[in-house]
Design a protein around this motif. Structure first.
Motif, PDB file in Angstrom:
ATOM      1  N   LEU A  31       0.863  -1.030   0.098  1.00  0.00           N
ATOM      2  CA  LEU A  31       0.025  -0.187  -0.111  1.00  0.00           C
ATOM      3  C   LEU A  31       0.923   1.407   0.151  1.00  0.00           C
ATOM      4  CD1 LEU A  31      -3.013   1.181   0.307  1.00  0.00           C
ATOM      5  CD2 LEU A  31      -2.712   0.929   2.662  1.00  0.00           C
ATOM      6  N   LEU A  32       1.975   1.145   0.805  1.00  0.00           N
ATOM      7  CA  LEU A  32       3.004   2.242   0.826  1.00  0.00           C
ATOM      8  C   LEU A  32       3.377   2.674  -0.679  1.00  0.00           C
ATOM      9  CD1 LEU A  32       4.683   1.695   4.160  1.00  0.00           C
ATOM     10  CD2 LEU A  32       3.311   3.474   3.691  1.00  0.00           C
ATOM     11  N   VAL A  33       3.961   1.456  -1.398  1.00  0.00           N
ATOM     12  CA  VAL A  33       4.503   1.523  -2.639  1.00  0.00           C
ATOM     13  C   VAL A  33       3.497   2.260  -3.600  1.00  0.00           C
ATOM     14  CG1 VAL A  33       5.185   0.372  -4.675  1.00  0.00           C
ATOM     15  CG2 VAL A  33       6.056  -0.435  -2.451  1.00  0.00           C
ATOM     16  N   SER A  34       2.117   1.744  -3.358  1.00  0.00           N
ATOM     17  CA  SER A  34       1.153   2.128  -4.246  1.00  0.00           C
ATOM     18  C   SER A  34       0.825   3.819  -3.936  1.00  0.00           C
ATOM     19  CB  SER A  34      -0.200   1.464  -4.180  1.00  0.00           C
ATOM     20  OG  SER A  34      -0.854   1.929  -2.922  1.00  0.00           O
ATOM     21  N   LEU A  35       0.911   3.933  -2.576  1.00  0.00           N
ATOM     22  CA  LEU A  35       0.977   5.595  -2.488  1.00  0.00           C
ATOM     23  C   LEU A  35       2.043   6.322  -2.958  1.00  0.00           C
ATOM     24  CD1 LEU A  35      -0.167   5.359   1.340  1.00  0.00           C
ATOM     25  CD2 LEU A  35      -1.773   6.031  -0.540  1.00  0.00           C
ATOM     26  N   GLU A  37       3.755   5.410  -5.789  1.00  0.00           N
ATOM     27  CA  GLU A  37       3.788   5.299  -7.241  1.00  0.00           C
ATOM     28  C   GLU A  37       2.602   5.246  -8.183  1.00  0.00           C
ATOM     29  OE1 GLU A  37       6.744   5.316  -8.322  1.00  0.00           O
ATOM     30  OE2 GLU A  37       7.849   4.828  -6.537  1.00  0.00           O
ATOM     31  N   GLU A  38       1.281   5.035  -7.480  1.00  0.00           N
ATOM     32  CA  GLU A  38       0.281   4.759  -8.492  1.00  0.00           C
ATOM     33  C   GLU A  38      -0.605   5.993  -8.352  1.00  0.00           C
ATOM     34  OE1 GLU A  38      -0.682   2.329 -10.293  1.00  0.00           O
ATOM     35  OE2 GLU A  38       0.621   0.774  -9.671  1.00  0.00           O
ATOM     36  N   ARG A  39      -1.706   5.825  -9.391  1.00  0.00           N
ATOM     37  CA  ARG A  39      -2.597   7.078  -9.436  1.00  0.00           C
ATOM     38  C   ARG A  39      -3.830   6.729  -8.456  1.00  0.00           C
ATOM     39  NH1 ARG A  39      -1.933   5.312 -15.105  1.00  0.00           N
ATOM     40  NH2 ARG A  39      -0.693   7.094 -16.161  1.00  0.00           N
ATOM     41  N   ARG A  40      -4.523   7.824  -8.480  1.00  0.00           N
ATOM     42  CA  ARG A  40      -5.474   7.924  -7.109  1.00  0.00           C
ATOM     43  C   ARG A  40      -6.243   6.619  -7.503  1.00  0.00           C
ATOM     44  NH1 ARG A  40      -7.831  13.438  -4.864  1.00  0.00           N
ATOM     45  NH2 ARG A  40      -5.506  13.676  -4.633  1.00  0.00           N
ATOM     46  N   GLY A  41      -6.840   6.585  -8.539  1.00  0.00           N
ATOM     47  CA  GLY A  41      -7.761   5.645  -8.970  1.00  0.00           C
ATOM     48  C   GLY A  41      -7.362   4.380  -8.589  1.00  0.00           C
ATOM     49  N   ASN A  42      -6.268   4.016  -8.803  1.00  0.00           N
ATOM     50  CA  ASN A  42      -5.546   2.524  -8.771  1.00  0.00           C
ATOM     51  C   ASN A  42      -5.437   2.535  -7.059  1.00  0.00           C
ATOM     52  OD1 ASN A  42      -5.480   2.380 -11.290  1.00  0.00           O
ATOM     53  ND2 ASN A  42      -3.255   2.589 -11.401  1.00  0.00           N
ATOM     54  N   ILE A  43      -4.962   3.525  -6.325  1.00  0.00           N
ATOM     55  CA  ILE A  43      -4.955   3.376  -4.897  1.00  0.00           C
ATOM     56  C   ILE A  43      -5.968   2.945  -4.390  1.00  0.00           C
ATOM     57  CG2 ILE A  43      -4.314   4.562  -2.949  1.00  0.00           C
ATOM     58  CD1 ILE A  43      -2.477   6.273  -4.445  1.00  0.00           C
ATOM     59  N   ILE A  44      -7.240   3.530  -4.740  1.00  0.00           N
ATOM     60  CA  ILE A  44      -8.741   3.209  -4.372  1.00  0.00           C
ATOM     61  C   ILE A  44      -8.808   1.714  -4.183  1.00  0.00           C
ATOM     62  CG2 ILE A  44     -10.998   3.867  -4.383  1.00  0.00           C
ATOM     63  CD1 ILE A  44     -10.179   6.804  -4.816  1.00  0.00           C
ATOM     64  N   TRP A  45      -8.967   1.159  -5.655  1.00  0.00           N
ATOM     65  CA  TRP A  45      -9.399  -0.085  -5.894  1.00  0.00           C
ATOM     66  C   TRP A  45      -8.538  -0.800  -5.155  1.00  0.00           C
ATOM     67  CZ3 TRP A  45      -6.325  -3.791  -7.986  1.00  0.00           C
ATOM     68  CH2 TRP A  45      -5.655  -3.626  -9.098  1.00  0.00           C
ATOM     69  N   LEU A  46      -6.988  -0.652  -4.867  1.00  0.00           N
ATOM     70  CA  LEU A  46      -6.089  -1.653  -4.404  1.00  0.00           C
ATOM     71  C   LEU A  46      -6.567  -1.672  -2.746  1.00  0.00           C
ATOM     72  CD1 LEU A  46      -2.500  -1.046  -5.593  1.00  0.00           C
ATOM     73  CD2 LEU A  46      -3.732  -3.245  -5.448  1.00  0.00           C
ATOM     74  N   THR A  47      -6.899  -0.422  -2.141  1.00  0.00           N
ATOM     75  CA  THR A  47      -7.084  -0.299  -0.839  1.00  0.00           C
ATOM     76  C   THR A  47      -8.158  -1.045  -0.535  1.00  0.00           C
ATOM     77  OG1 THR A  47      -6.130   1.759  -0.853  1.00  0.00           O
ATOM     78  CG2 THR A  47      -7.046   1.268   0.924  1.00  0.00           C
ATOM     79  N   VAL A  48      -9.440  -0.831  -1.396  1.00  0.00           N
ATOM     80  CA  VAL A  48     -10.541  -1.293  -0.962  1.00  0.00           C
ATOM     81  C   VAL A  48     -10.646  -3.081  -1.072  1.00  0.00           C
ATOM     82  CG1 VAL A  48     -12.880  -1.694  -1.876  1.00  0.00           C
ATOM     83  CG2 VAL A  48     -12.089   0.426  -1.772  1.00  0.00           C
ATOM     84  N   SER A  49      -9.812  -3.544  -2.195  1.00  0.00           N
ATOM     85  CA  SER A  49      -9.772  -4.727  -2.297  1.00  0.00           C
ATOM     86  C   SER A  49      -9.181  -5.410  -1.017  1.00  0.00           C
ATOM     87  CB  SER A  49      -8.870  -5.321  -3.642  1.00  0.00           C
ATOM     88  OG  SER A  49      -9.560  -4.447  -4.601  1.00  0.00           O
ATOM     89  N   TRP A  50      -7.823  -4.653  -0.813  1.00  0.00           N
ATOM     90  CA  TRP A  50      -7.218  -5.353   0.275  1.00  0.00           C
ATOM     91  C   TRP A  50      -7.652  -5.421   1.659  1.00  0.00           C
ATOM     92  CZ3 TRP A  50      -1.594  -3.028  -1.317  1.00  0.00           C
ATOM     93  CH2 TRP A  50      -1.275  -3.752  -2.493  1.00  0.00           C
TER      94      TRP A  50
END
Lengths: 155, 276
Positions: A31-35, A37-50
Motif C-alpha cells: 500500500l505504501l508503494v502504491s501511495l 507510485e500509483e494514480r489515485r484511482g488505482n490506490i482506491i481499488w487496491l485499498t478497497v480490495s485489500w
C-alpha cells in the motif's frame, strides 16, 4: 496490463506470506508503494480490495483493517510533508507506527467485542510488523516495475 | 486554515467509521461482504499452492532418494528405489486412509450428521486476532455459524465465519472459546476455556466437593446447545482445591493438537434434531 498483473501477483505472494507469518500484514508495505507510485484511482481499488481481503481472512468484526489502512494513508500524507515520500526514515517511522497501531487497534477492537486479549502474542506481532515493514517496503519498491513508476510516467 | 480542514476531515472520517462499525455490528452486512469476498479469495489463493506444495514435496523426496541410489548398482538400485518409493508412497496413503477411515467411521450423535473438510490455513492477516483455522467447506456445503467442528480424537471448536466455499473455525484453545463440559466419571459440570496454543485449558465452575482426579476425561455437556452431549474435549491434567473458593482450580489438556490438524468433521443437526 503490467500494473494490474503486478499487483495481483503481489497480493498472491502477500496472502501466502501471511499464511506463513500469522498475524502479520504483508499487504501494507505494498500500500505504501502504491501511495508513492500509483494514480489515485488505482490506490482506491487496491485499498478497497485489500481491506475486504484482510477483513475476510480475519476473525474480528469488520472495521479494524479499515481503520488500520486509513491511519496508514493519513500518516503517509502527513509524513510526506516532512520527508521525501520514498525516504527510508519515513518508512521506518511508518513501520513503527504500524506496529504500535497493530497493538492498539487489536486491543481496542477486542475490548469493544468483550474478548480476551492475547497480550504477548500481539506484542510480538507488533514488534515484528514494525521491524519488517521498512524491509518489505524496500523489497516491494525495488521489484516494482520501473516503467510504472510515477516519475517515469511523467517523463 | 489548512490544519482546521485536516482536523475537520479527520473528525468526519472518525464519525463515518464509527457509524459504519456500529451499523455493521447491528446488521452484519459488511462482515457478510468480507466473508464472501476476502475469505473466499484467500482460500482460493491458498488451495492451489497447497496442492503444488504436496506435489513438490513428493518430487523432492523422490529426488533425494534417487541421488543416493545412483551410487550403487544401477539395476538393483533402481529396483530398490522403486520399491522404497512405492513403500513410502503406500505408507503415506495408508496413513491418509487411516485418518479418513477414522473420520468416516465416526458415528455422529443421534439427530446429527457429519461432513468432512480439509484445513487450508491457520491464522491469516493482521485482523486474525483469534486462534482459528480456515477450512474448505462453506455456505454451499450447508455450513452455518456455530456448527460444531470435531475430529475422532475430540472437539476442535466451532464455526465462526462462513464464506461460500470456506469457513473460519474458532479453536477450543482460544481464550475466547468457552465449552460447557462434564467430567466423564464423577459427572461434575464446568466450563472449559482455552488459554492459547500449546497451553492447557482452564476449567471453571467445578464444584469444590467433586472427587475429580487428574486423568479423568471431560466431555461436552450439551448445555449451551451448540455441541451435542458426550464429545471428548480434554483430559484433566491438574486439580487444586482452595479454602477460599467454592470452585476447584482445574486444568485440562485438549485432546486435539490444532497445529497438526489436516481434516475435520462438521456436525450438523438433522431436520428431526432441530426441535431438540
Amino acid at each position: 496490463m503490467l500494473g494490474p498483473s503486478w499487483w495481483l501477483l503481489y497480493t498472491f505472494v502477500g496472502v501466502w506470506a501471511q499464511h506463513f507469518f500469522p498475524g502479520m500484514d504483508f499487504l501494507a508495505p505494498g500500500l505504501l508503494v502504491s501511495l508513492q507510485e500509483e494514480r489515485r484511482g488505482n490506490i482506491i481499488w487496491l485499498t478497497v480490495s485489500w481491506i475486504l481481503l484482510q477483513e475476510g481472512m480475519g476473525s474480528l468484526f469488520f472495521g479494524s483493517t479499515l481503520l488500520w489502512y486509513g491511519c496508514l494513508i493519513l500518516a503517509f500524507h502527513l509524513g510526506r510533508g516532512l520527508f521525501s515520500s520514498t525516504s527510508v526514515t519515513l518508512m521506518c517511522l511508518l513501520g513503527a507506527f504500524l506496529g504500535a497501531l497493530h497493538f492498539l487497534f487489536t486491543l481496542m477492537i477486542m475490548r469493544l467485542e468483550v474478548m480476551a486479549f492475547p497480550f504477548e502474542r500481539v506484542l510480538f506481532e507488533a514488534v515484528l510488523q514494525a521491524a519488517l515493514t521498512p524491509i518489505l517496503w524496500w523489497v516491494a519498491h525495488q521489484l516494482y516495475p520501473r516503467r510504472l513508476r510515477s516519475d517515469e510516467r511523467s517523463v | 486554515m489548512k490544519s482546521q480542514r485536516v482536523a475537520v476531515l479527520i473528525l468526519a472520517g472518525l464519525f463515518l467509521y464509527l457509524s459504519l462499525y456500529t451499523w455493521n455490528l447491528r446488521t452484519g452486512h459488511l462482515d457478510a461482504l468480507s466473508n464472501h469476498t476476502g475469505l473466499e479469495v484467500s482460500s482460493w489463493v491458498l488451495r492451489p499452492g497447497k496442492w503444488v506444495a504436496d506435489r513438490a514435496t513428493t518430487l523432492w523426496k523422490r529426488y533425494v532418494f534417487l541421488v543416493g541410489l545412483q551410487r550403487e548398482n544401477e539395476r538393483l538400485k533402481d529396483e530398490i528405489g522403486r520399491l522404497v518409493l512405492e513403500n513410502a508412497d503406500l505408507h503415506e496413503r495408508d496413513r491418509t486412509v487411516n485418518r479418513l477411515e477414522r473420520l468416516l467411521s465416526f458415528d455422529p450423535p443421534v439427530h446429527w450428521t457429519r461432513k468432512g473438510g480439509r484445513v487450508v490455513a491457520q491464522r491469516l492477516g493482521p485482523a486474525a486476532a483469534l486462534e482459528t483455522v480456515l477450512v474448505d467447506q462453506g455456505d454451499l456445503s450447508g455450513i452455518r455459524p456455530d456448527t460444531p467442528v470435531i475430529t475422532p480424537d475430540g472437539v476442535v471448536g466451532r464455526v465462526m465465519r462462513v464464506g461460500l466455499t470456506a469457513s473460519t473455525v474458532l479453536l477450543l484453545t482460544d481464550p475466547n472459546s468457552a465449552i460447557p463440559v462434564i467430567s466423564q466419571t464423577t459427572r461434575t459440570p464446568g466450563v472449559a476455556f482455552g488459554r492459547g496454543p500449546g497451553r492447557d485449558m482452564v476449567v471453571e465452575y467445578m464444584n469444590v466437593n467433586a472427587g475429580l482426579k487428574a486423568g479423568e476425561e471431560l466431555v461436552t455437556s450439551g448445555l449451551a446447545g451448540i455441541f451435542p452431549k458426550g464429545l471428548p474435549v480434554a483430559v484433566i491434567s491438574s486439580v487444586e482445591r482452595s479454602d477460599l473458593s467454592l470452585f476447584l482450580s482445574v486444568h485440562a489438556t485438549p485432546l486435539i493438537d490444532a497445529a497438526l490438524l489436516e481434516e475435520v468433521l462438521f456436525l450438523a443437526r438433522t431436520r428431526a434434531g432441530e426441535g431438540h
